[in-house]
Design an enzyme around this catalytic site. Structure first.
Site, PDB file in Angstrom:
ATOM      1  NE  ARG A   1      -3.940  -1.958   0.195  1.00  0.00           N
ATOM      2  CZ  ARG A   1      -3.724  -3.110  -0.454  1.00  0.00           C
ATOM      3  NH1 ARG A   1      -2.664  -3.257  -1.245  1.00  0.00           N
ATOM      4  NH2 ARG A   1      -4.574  -4.105  -0.348  1.00  0.00           N
TER       5      ARG A   1
ATOM      6  CB  SER B   1      -8.871  -0.520   5.081  1.00  0.00           C
ATOM      7  OG  SER B   1      -9.635  -1.653   4.792  1.00  0.00           O
TER       8      SER B   1
ATOM      9  CD  GLU C   1      -5.151   1.099   2.752  1.00  0.00           C
ATOM     10  OE1 GLU C   1      -5.025   0.165   3.582  1.00  0.00           O
ATOM     11  OE2 GLU C   1      -5.807   0.982   1.712  1.00  0.00           O
TER      12      GLU C   1
END
Ligand SMILES: Cc1cc2nc3c(=O)[nH]c(=O)nc-3n(C[C@H](O)[C@H](O)[C@H](O)COP(=O)(O)OP(=O)(O)OC[C@H]3O[C@@H](n4cnc5c(N)ncnc54)[C@H](O)[C@@H]3O)c2cc1C
Length: 309
Positions: free
Chosen positions: A161, A213, A290
């Site tokens: 990520r 998320s 994130e």
């Protein structure tokens, strides 16, 4: 290209939060984007770039600069054998559909991920253990001074990520993906299964605006270990019951903050701090975000001077 003065960023983010910017400059294709960025650089005008706004929480006061929004209204994709050449403004999911139509394998697990190809490359988006960086061959980048560069995938320094493009601030104008021949019917079936799983587990953005998320899954502590879901740690620590103002936790997933009634971006900021705190207290673990914040928030560290952080 169109310019909207004093546009509210709540209209351009999946969280539906965020105050105004100076000008919102919509660009659809690489040529438009290149000319806009070159002009802004010449004028010395500060700007930030967004794609689909699906990984952002924009502050309630907005941002005191221009926002360049790089989103195409229809896919800009060329086929070159087993490779697909795509604009950074194309929706990632449209790229997945094009790959299936061409009977090409490698992007299917990205089915249903919101946002653009550019946003996906910068954040190395993915699901089910695979990410876009795995099949990216090269990128066409635009540096902040308007200089165009073609770089191979290694330049992006992909990790889970993450990519080094978050630090360099290079803009993804377009990309080339190297895929493998696959069976079109099987790919379509797999896509349908993935979309069904996502439909079951993820919030419907119309009912539960969010940015997916909030924290990255947790890296293994040994090379033999597997990445562990941040949601598991949050749930164990009692995260599902947390609230801050109008911001709450999605009932089916402890790692997703959703916008409730009268929710502000500041509420989301406060809730994410609570989530971090309970996991630190229970597991002595520092969750890594994130989702990216945009602009000023009460409680933001004075050391962070970036607009997107
Ligand atoms: C319901 C939901 C489910 C999600 N599921 C997943 C999932 O399964 N897997 C996953 O990885 N993510 C998921 N996400 C998060 C999000 O969709 C991804 O991070 C997506 O790739 C962000 O793309 P975007 O275009 O919306 O980027 P934005 O949110 O607009 O921007 C994110 C960052 O990328 C930068 N950026 C955007 N476009 C460019 C460009 N062309 N060049 C350079 N920088 C750029 C921005 O400056 C910003 O820093 C989900 C989000 C939601 C709302």
């Amino acid at each position: 290209m169109n310019i909207i003065p004093r546009a509210f960023l709540s209209e351009y983010t999946t969280f539906q939060l965020g105050g105004p910017c100076r000008d919102l400059i919509n660009c659809e294709d690489p040529d438009q984007l290149e000319s806009v960025v070159t002009n802004l650089f010449r004028e010395g005008a500060p700007f930030i770039l967004i794609g689909g706004g699906s990984n952002l929480v924009v502050s309630d006061t907005g941002v005191d600069c221009a926002v360049v929004r790089y989103v195409a209204s229809s896919p800009l994709i060329e086929v070159d054998g087993d490779e697909l050449i795509v604009s950074g403004s194309t929706a990632l999911d449209d790229l997945v559909i094009a790959a299936i139509d061409e009977g090409l394998e490698g992007l299917n697990t990205c089915s249903g991920i919101p946002g653009t190809v550019g946003g996906a490359i910068v954040g190395n988006a993915g699901a089910f253990g695979k990410q876009v960086g795995d099949v990216l061959k090269s990128v066409t980048l635009l540096a902040r001074d308007g200089q165009k560069l073609v770089k191979d995938a290694a330049y992006c320094g992909f990790s889970y990520r993450n990519s080094r493009l978050k630090e360099t601030g290079d803009i993804v104008l377009g990309a080339r993906f190297a895929l493998k021949p696959g069976n079109r019917a099987n790919l379509a079936k797999e896509r349908a299964e993935i979309l069904a799983i996502r439909h079951e587990k993820h919030p419907d953005l119309k009912t539960f605006p969010c940015a997916g998320s909030f924290f990255r899954n947790v890296e293994p502590t040994s090379s033999a270990g597997r990445r562990q879901a941040a949601g598991w740690f949050l749930e164990q620590a009692g995260g599902k019951d947390l609230r801050a103002g109008g911001a709450g936790i999605f009932p089916k997933h402890a790692n997703i903050i959703v916008k409730g009634e009268n929710c502000t971006a500041q509420d989301v900021h406060e809730l994410h701090l609570q989530m971090k705190r309970i996991v630190k207290e229970r597991f002595d673990l520092d969750l890594v975000r994130e989702v990216r914040f945009v602009g000023e928030f009460a409680g933001k560290s004075p050391q962070i001077r970036d607009v997107i952080w």
